[in-house]
Design an enzyme around this catalytic site. Structure first.
Site, PDB file in Angstrom:
ATOM      1  N   GLN A   1      22.457 -52.058  84.097  1.00 50.77           N
ATOM      2  CA  GLN A   1      23.057 -53.242  83.483  1.00 50.77           C
ATOM      3  C   GLN A   1      22.940 -54.459  84.381  1.00 50.77           C
ATOM      4  OE1 GLN A   1      23.857 -53.159  80.116  1.00 50.77           O
ATOM      5  NE2 GLN A   1      22.751 -51.291  80.634  1.00 50.77           N
TER       6      GLN A   1
ATOM      7  N   HIS B   1      20.119 -56.944  83.677  1.00 49.40           N
ATOM      8  CA  HIS B   1      20.072 -57.812  82.492  1.00 49.40           C
ATOM      9  C   HIS B   1      20.060 -59.296  82.859  1.00 49.40           C
ATOM     10  CE1 HIS B   1      19.898 -55.564  78.839  1.00 49.40           C
ATOM     11  NE2 HIS B   1      20.707 -54.656  79.339  1.00 49.40           N
TER      12      HIS B   1
ATOM     13  N   GLU C   1      32.408 -53.395  78.453  1.00 51.82           N
ATOM     14  CA  GLU C   1      31.509 -53.248  77.310  1.00 51.82           C
ATOM     15  C   GLU C   1      31.015 -51.792  77.249  1.00 51.82           C
ATOM     16  OE1 GLU C   1      27.724 -55.069  77.837  1.00 51.82           O
ATOM     17  OE2 GLU C   1      27.207 -54.973  75.717  1.00 51.82           O
ATOM     18  N   HIS C   2      30.546 -51.297  78.404  1.00 53.01           N
ATOM     19  CA  HIS C   2      30.122 -49.893  78.484  1.00 53.01           C
ATOM     20  C   HIS C   2      30.973 -49.188  79.518  1.00 53.01           C
ATOM     21  CE1 HIS C   2      26.334 -52.209  77.674  1.00 53.01           C
ATOM     22  NE2 HIS C   2      26.363 -51.400  76.643  1.00 53.01           N
TER      23      HIS C   2
ATOM     24  N   ASP D   1      21.605 -47.885  74.748  1.00 52.88           N
ATOM     25  CA  ASP D   1      20.911 -49.162  74.581  1.00 52.88           C
ATOM     26  C   ASP D   1      19.749 -49.036  73.603  1.00 52.88           C
ATOM     27  OD1 ASP D   1      22.458 -50.694  76.147  1.00 52.88           O
ATOM     28  OD2 ASP D   1      21.139 -50.707  77.900  1.00 52.88           O
TER      29      ASP D   1
ATOM     30  N   HIS E   1      55.335 -66.598  38.343  1.00 50.14           N
ATOM     31  CA  HIS E   1      55.018 -65.225  38.777  1.00 50.14           C
ATOM     32  C   HIS E   1      55.884 -64.229  38.000  1.00 50.14           C
ATOM     33  CE1 HIS E   1      53.306 -67.377  42.190  1.00 50.14           C
ATOM     34  NE2 HIS E   1      52.806 -66.236  42.702  1.00 50.14           N
TER      35      HIS E   1
HETATM   36  N1  LIG Z   1      26.819 -57.736  74.589  1.00 49.47           N
HETATM   37  C1  LIG Z   1      25.753 -57.231  74.032  1.00 49.47           C
HETATM   38  O1  LIG Z   1      25.841 -56.414  73.145  1.00 49.47           O
HETATM   39  C2  LIG Z   1      24.398 -57.677  74.491  1.00 49.47           C
HETATM   40  C3  LIG Z   1      23.228 -57.078  74.007  1.00 49.47           C
HETATM   41  C4  LIG Z   1      21.993 -57.583  74.446  1.00 49.47           C
HETATM   42  C5  LIG Z   1      21.948 -58.658  75.334  1.00 49.47           C
HETATM   43  N2  LIG Z   1      23.119 -59.186  75.778  1.00 49.47           N
HETATM   44  C6  LIG Z   1      23.172 -60.348  76.638  1.00 49.47           C
HETATM   45  O2  LIG Z   1      22.660 -61.437  75.891  1.00 49.47           O
HETATM   46  C7  LIG Z   1      22.264 -62.442  76.809  1.00 49.47           C
HETATM   47  C8  LIG Z   1      20.927 -62.989  76.389  1.00 49.47           C
HETATM   48  O3  LIG Z   1      20.740 -64.219  77.024  1.00 49.47           O
HETATM   49  P1  LIG Z   1      19.318 -64.869  77.241  1.00 49.47           P
HETATM   50  O4  LIG Z   1      19.523 -66.155  77.957  1.00 49.47           O
HETATM   51  O5  LIG Z   1      18.421 -63.861  77.827  1.00 49.47           O
HETATM   52  O6  LIG Z   1      18.740 -65.122  75.784  1.00 49.47           O
HETATM   53  P2  LIG Z   1      19.260 -65.965  74.541  1.00 49.47           P
HETATM   54  O7  LIG Z   1      18.243 -65.753  73.483  1.00 49.47           O
HETATM   55  O8  LIG Z   1      20.649 -65.655  74.197  1.00 49.47           O
HETATM   56  O9  LIG Z   1      19.219 -67.478  74.995  1.00 49.47           O
HETATM   57  C9  LIG Z   1      18.025 -68.172  75.135  1.00 49.47           C
HETATM   58  C10 LIG Z   1      18.182 -69.537  74.507  1.00 49.47           C
HETATM   59  O10 LIG Z   1      19.181 -70.301  75.179  1.00 49.47           O
HETATM   60  C11 LIG Z   1      18.898 -71.672  74.906  1.00 49.47           C
HETATM   61  N3  LIG Z   1      19.120 -72.471  76.103  1.00 49.47           N
HETATM   62  C12 LIG Z   1      18.663 -72.205  77.344  1.00 49.47           C
HETATM   63  N4  LIG Z   1      19.022 -73.218  78.180  1.00 49.47           N
HETATM   64  C13 LIG Z   1      19.684 -74.141  77.437  1.00 49.47           C
HETATM   65  C14 LIG Z   1      20.298 -75.401  77.727  1.00 49.47           C
HETATM   66  N5  LIG Z   1      20.306 -75.898  78.960  1.00 49.47           N
HETATM   67  N6  LIG Z   1      20.898 -76.086  76.735  1.00 49.47           N
HETATM   68  C15 LIG Z   1      20.920 -75.569  75.477  1.00 49.47           C
HETATM   69  N7  LIG Z   1      20.343 -74.389  75.162  1.00 49.47           N
HETATM   70  C16 LIG Z   1      19.735 -73.679  76.118  1.00 49.47           C
HETATM   71  C17 LIG Z   1      17.491 -71.783  74.474  1.00 49.47           C
HETATM   72  O11 LIG Z   1      17.455 -72.214  73.149  1.00 49.47           O
HETATM   73  C18 LIG Z   1      16.949 -70.365  74.534  1.00 49.47           C
HETATM   74  O12 LIG Z   1      16.181 -70.056  73.421  1.00 49.47           O
HETATM   75  C19 LIG Z   1      22.217 -61.801  78.184  1.00 49.47           C
HETATM   76  O13 LIG Z   1      23.331 -62.245  78.912  1.00 49.47           O
HETATM   77  C20 LIG Z   1      22.345 -60.300  77.889  1.00 49.47           C
HETATM   78  O14 LIG Z   1      23.010 -59.618  78.907  1.00 49.47           O
HETATM   79  C21 LIG Z   1      24.320 -58.728  75.370  1.00 49.47           C
HETATM   80  N1  LIG Z   2      22.700 -53.239  77.472  1.00 52.31           N
HETATM   81  C1  LIG Z   2      22.535 -54.300  76.493  1.00 52.31           C
HETATM   82  C2  LIG Z   2      23.879 -54.518  75.825  1.00 52.31           C
HETATM   83  O1  LIG Z   2      24.809 -54.997  76.686  1.00 52.31           O
HETATM   84  C3  LIG Z   2      21.543 -53.986  75.437  1.00 52.31           C
HETATM   85  C4  LIG Z   2      20.170 -53.737  75.875  1.00 52.31           C
HETATM   86  C5  LIG Z   2      19.018 -54.071  75.238  1.00 52.31           C
HETATM   87  N2  LIG Z   2      18.002 -53.600  75.941  1.00 52.31           N
HETATM   88  C6  LIG Z   2      18.457 -52.995  76.994  1.00 52.31           C
HETATM   89  N3  LIG Z   2      19.809 -53.068  76.966  1.00 52.31           N
HETATM   90 ZN   LIG Z   3      21.028 -52.661  78.639  1.00 46.74          ZN
END
Ligand SMILES: NC(=O)c1ccc[n+]([C@@H]2O[C@H](COP(=O)([O-])OP(=O)(O)OC[C@H]3O[C@@H](n4cnc5c(N)ncnc54)[C@H](O)[C@@H]3O)[C@@H](O)[C@H]2O)c1
Ligand SMILES: N[C@H](CO)Cc1c[nH]c[nH+]1
Ligand SMILES: [Zn+2]
Length: 858
Positions: A682, A685, A751-752, A785, A844
């Protein structure tokens, strides 16, 4: 001078004594059967008072551990004491010998004669304590005589011994704070008798000090005021003009009494208090000698700023931005190291202390806590070598030598920058520090994100496709993209994948489908609440759903499956995917293949707030949806929150699902390599991910093995830099029991949650808050995942306390129905009409009565 009283308690019988009462008048004494019993008691109570331990049953080696854990003194037989001091460098002032026979007395005296430093040991007798003075010449240089009384102790006997300088050890069952009818030993009488009164007034001179020992003022006490002070637990004194003086009774500036002690010759009593209100002095200053200065003054200011810092002030900014404080501490520490002149060093040290104290006050830690911690460290017998960590040693060009060690320590990592989680032993850490360590890494403030996201949403709302494209060009650099969407049927060439990947997606798809299909309400729920009154509940799919698949730091086709499969199983008619495209404008073929398998009608080639806004309001080419689901970064989450709050958008969301996190609970049986691999899975990520390890009763060697695995495995990962960032705000908690581990975990609501425990299945009933649980050593979180079948779109940030992860229910609404026969209406009519009358809603009532008339006529 020591208080004349030490109260003996049974360490486990907490309900039989009040530790705060004991702390107000003396110290505490326990007889421990083993070291851990003593150490647990010290950890629980030493912040309040000195703990003396009868260690005769513990043995010399473990007795050192007890001293090291912070016992102020340990009591041993004469023989034990001599052998302990011969074999260890134990400060003699911390030792007390039981002298129970002439033989003991002679042996101790002979030993003292040859041990120059050792005249400071204390002695304790159960019979003739005063006689010990003659034999040993105490008290001098800290040497103290104790008399251990049994249940037949009397107040007179204690007062008599105290008059000779003997400290009485009294069982808690025979002790009371003020006089009682059954003649227990009362602290107020013993303390009053010990004090030497002023020759002119007959009163006892009394110095009042605050928690840190800073003088607040000078007053008088009497036997009566002492009794009242102890009875009420507050500052009560004897005014020479007005009699008993309950401090703060008229001004409101009251005091909480912490402890009472004496100066060296007992002619001045010392009241340690917590001053409430404005201060001690009637002139409104902190002390009768003027205002607080230096550290006390800084602490007061910071504490009151924490309560109500003027908006916009620098201190308010510091309290709201822990990262800023962190950066300032490091900056000032470096400047202190570089300072050369005396005045520069003073100035830089002052700056460092300012920011360090801000950090402490923000976490609820006071100067008193810090000083107590210093005192406890000072009580350590075995000292650490004190080498600097390699990372810092190398920074200043220091070479460190490796300590020879007989136990096979894990091979130190070759790289200088160790990737290592900080470690907290909960048993000797204040709760506030533990809570602080459990905070998720700080994010940009919500307001700042909202300000960034608001114009994007407004732009997309008014300019549709052109607005979306503008931000995709800006953030994804996909400047060649001319349309923000691709529609089904998706062309084959966009789904070119290896057969292995297709197989993996198909297996995962099928497991997710099976698990989510099983969550279906097969038939409506029907309940006849009264004869003829039939209530039912049935579900319908949400018609149009928008599924956000993150794509910023990693492309996540697995998230496409986690959202698309349940939407398909639920029967949602229109499924819209959205994910940021690559800079050449294309989208990953895995996502297109998943969209195809789930029956998605289109894929929006956009990410962030622009994608969320497009699906919430619709554009010329993007379908407006009824609900938006899926995880994302702060921009995505803030945009989801904003559109769901806009009633004109008519869109709901699943939950706040942010940076991934995991909490692993591991016991001694857990495989260190497995534990480390789960943590890192994790951590990779994102730098804002957090991973927590709770180690149940692991020793230093076992913990080091996990640390080493984390370091080695992390360094072998392509995303090592991300891991390094997230490990920086990750932590290992070392706890004694599984119960404590579960309490911490439930409070964190991860979360996990991974249970790497021998009896993991039996522990599941203790889980109260978690997004998804992984049971036993053969269940890495990665299976959830991707492929096990459970959903990985889960609540983070502690929202597992109130939200479920994505499941079939996230894609359906439940509708209820009622169906009444004439008999049913008859049965329920009076309740309805009466409540309608109570609410004054006659229409009513009439809707029922008009039917009742018809029924009654037929
Ligand atoms: N909780 C869950 O179930 C779960 C599952 C999968 C992933 N996640 C999490 O989701 C998150 C994904 O984030 P990510 O950043 O990789 O992808 P994302 O797709 O959520 O965000 C990317 C987008 O953020 C926007 N962005 C970037 N900088 C910006 C700025 N300065 N101003 C406005 N918009 C901006 C852009 O449009 C870009 O496309 C990670 O934190 C990951 O850990 C959580
Ligand atoms: N662990 C993430 C959810 O918090 C989900 C994910 C996608 N791919 C790998 N992991
Ligand atoms: Zn994961």
């Amino acid at each position: 001078m020591a208080s004349p009283l030490v109260i003996a308690v049974q360490p486990r019988a907490k309900s039989e004594y009040n530790i705060q009462d004991i702390a107000r008048v003396g110290n505490v004494f326990i007889k421990a059967s083993n070291a851990s019993e003593a150490i647990d008691f010290i950890n629980a109570n030493s912040a309040l008072l000195d703990v003396y331990v009868d260690a005769t049953d513990i043995g010399a080696a473990d007795a050192v551990e007890v001293l090291n854990a912070g016992a102020s003194k340990i009591f041993l037989t004469t023989k034990q004491l001599i052998s302990l001091t011969d074999e260890n460098e134990v400060p003699s002032t911390r030792l007390v010998a039981y002298v129970s026979s002439d033989e003991d007395s002679t042996e101790l005296r002979n030993w003292l004669a040859n041990a120059p430093e050792s005249q400071n040991v204390g002695v304790c007798s159960t019979t003739n304590a005063a006689g010990l003075f003659e034999k040993f010449g105490f008290p001098k240089d800290g040497g103290q005589v104790y008399k251990s009384f049994g249940d037949n102790v009397t107040e007179e006997a204690v007062i008599e011994e105290a008059a000779h300088g003997v400290v009485a050890i009294v069982p808690s069952s025979q002790f009371s704070i003020t006089p009682t009818a059954d003649g227990k030993v009362s602290a107020s009488n013993v303390l009053a008798s010990r004090a030497v009164p002023d020759a002119n007034t007959g009163l006892i001179a009394t110095l009042v000090v605050d928690e840190r020992g800073v003088s607040l003022g000078f007053v008088w006490s009497s036997k009566e005021s002492l009794k009242e002070a102890l009875k009420t637990g507050t500052g009560v004194y004897q005014s020479r003009k007005r009699g008993l003086w309950y401090k703060g009774q008229t001004s409101g500036d009251t005091q909480e009494l912490l402890s009472i002690g004496f100066d060296c010759d007992a002619d001045c009593m010392v009241f340690k208090v917590k001053q409430l209100g404005r201060g001690f002095c009637h002139l409104g200053t902190n002390t009768c000698f003027g205002k607080y200065r230096g550290l006390s003054s800084l602490q007061k200011t910071l504490q009151s700023r924490k309560e109500s810092a003027p908006p916009g002030s620098y201190t308010a900014r510091l309290f709201n931005d822990p990262k800023l404080v962190e950066a300032k501490i490091m900056e000032e520490a470096e400047e202190l190291c570089q300072a050369t002149t005396k005045s520069e060093i003073a100035a830089e040290a002052a700056d460092l202390i300012y920011f360090a104290l801000t950090r402490c006050v923000a976490a609820g830690v006071s100067l008193e806590d810090i000083e107590r911690n210093l005192d406890m460290k000072n009580l350590k017998v075995k000292r650490r070598k004190g080498d600097a960590k390699t990372r810092w040693a190398e920074k200043v060009g220091l070479t460190t030598e490796k300590a020879p060690d007989s136990t096979p320590a894990p091979v130190p990592a070759p790289k200088s920058d160790r990737i290592e989680m900080k470690r907290i032993h909960t048993s000797n850490t204040p709760v506030s520090v533990i809570k602080d360590a459990l905070q998720r890494p700080s994010q940009k403030s919500n307001e700042a994100i909202v300000e960034l996201v608001k114009p994007i949403i407004a732009d997309v709302r008014s300019n549709g496709d052109a607005g979306v494209l503008k931000y995709t060009h800006k953030f994804e650099k996909a400047t060649s993209l001319t349309s923000p969407v691709i529609k089904a049927p998706f062309p084959e060439h966009l789904m070119q994948l290896s057969s292995d990947t297709i197989k993996a997606i198909d297996v995962s798809f099928e497991n997710i489908r099976k698990f989510h299909s099983a969550q279906k309400d097969d038939k409506p729920l029907i309940v006849e609440t009264m004869p003829g009154v039939v209530c039912s509940r049935f579900s319908r799919p949400i018609e149009r759903v928008g599924l956000y698949i993150p794509g910023g730091t990693a492309v996540l086709p697995s998230t496409a499956l986690m959202l698309g499969v349940p939407a398909m199983v639920a029967g949602c008619k229109r499924i819209v995917f959205a994910s940021p495209p690559r800079s050449d404008g294309s989208i990953s073929p895995e996502i297109v293949y998943a969209a195809h398998k789930c029956g998605a009608e289109s894929i929006v080639l956009a990410g962030g707030a622009q994608a969320v806004a497009a699906m919430a309001y619709g554009t010329e080419s993007i379908t407006k949806v009824d609900k938006i689901l899926g995880p994302g970064n702060q921009f995505v989450t803030a945009a989801k929150m904003m559109v769901s709050n806009d009633t004109s958008a008519g869109v709901s969301i699943d939950m706040p699902a942010g940076p991934s996190e995991v909490l692993v609970i591991a016991d001694k049986k857990a495989n260190p390599a497995f534990v480390a691999s789960d943590l890192l899975s994790q951590a990779e990520h994102g730098v804002d991910s957090q991973v927590i390890l709770i180690a149940v009763d692991l020793d230093d060697k076992e913990l080091a093995a996990i640390d080493e695995e984390v370091h080695q495995q992390a360094n072998a990962l392509p995303r090592v830099d991300i891991v390094r960032g997230s490990i920086e705000h990750s932590v290992t908690f070392v706890v004694k029991t599984l119960e404590e581990a579960m309490n911490l975990s439930n409070e964190y609501a991860p979360e996990h949650l991974i249970l790497q425990l021998e009896n993991a299945e039996e522990v599941v009933p203790l889980v109260e808050n978690a997004g998804s649980v992984f049971i036993g050593q053969w269940t890495p979180e990665s299976v959830g995942d991707y492929s096990a079948g459970v959903n990985h779109s889960l609540p983070t940030y502690g929202y597992a306390k109130q939200y479920s992860g994505v499941n079939l229910g996230s894609f359906v609404k439940h509708i209820t129905s009622s169906n009444l026969s004439p008999e049913g209406l008859l049965n329920v009519s009076s309740a309805v009409m009466q409540l309608a009358a109570v609410e004054g809603l006659d229409a009513h009532k009439r809707a029922v009565s008009i039917r009742m008339d018809v029924i009654n006529k037929s």
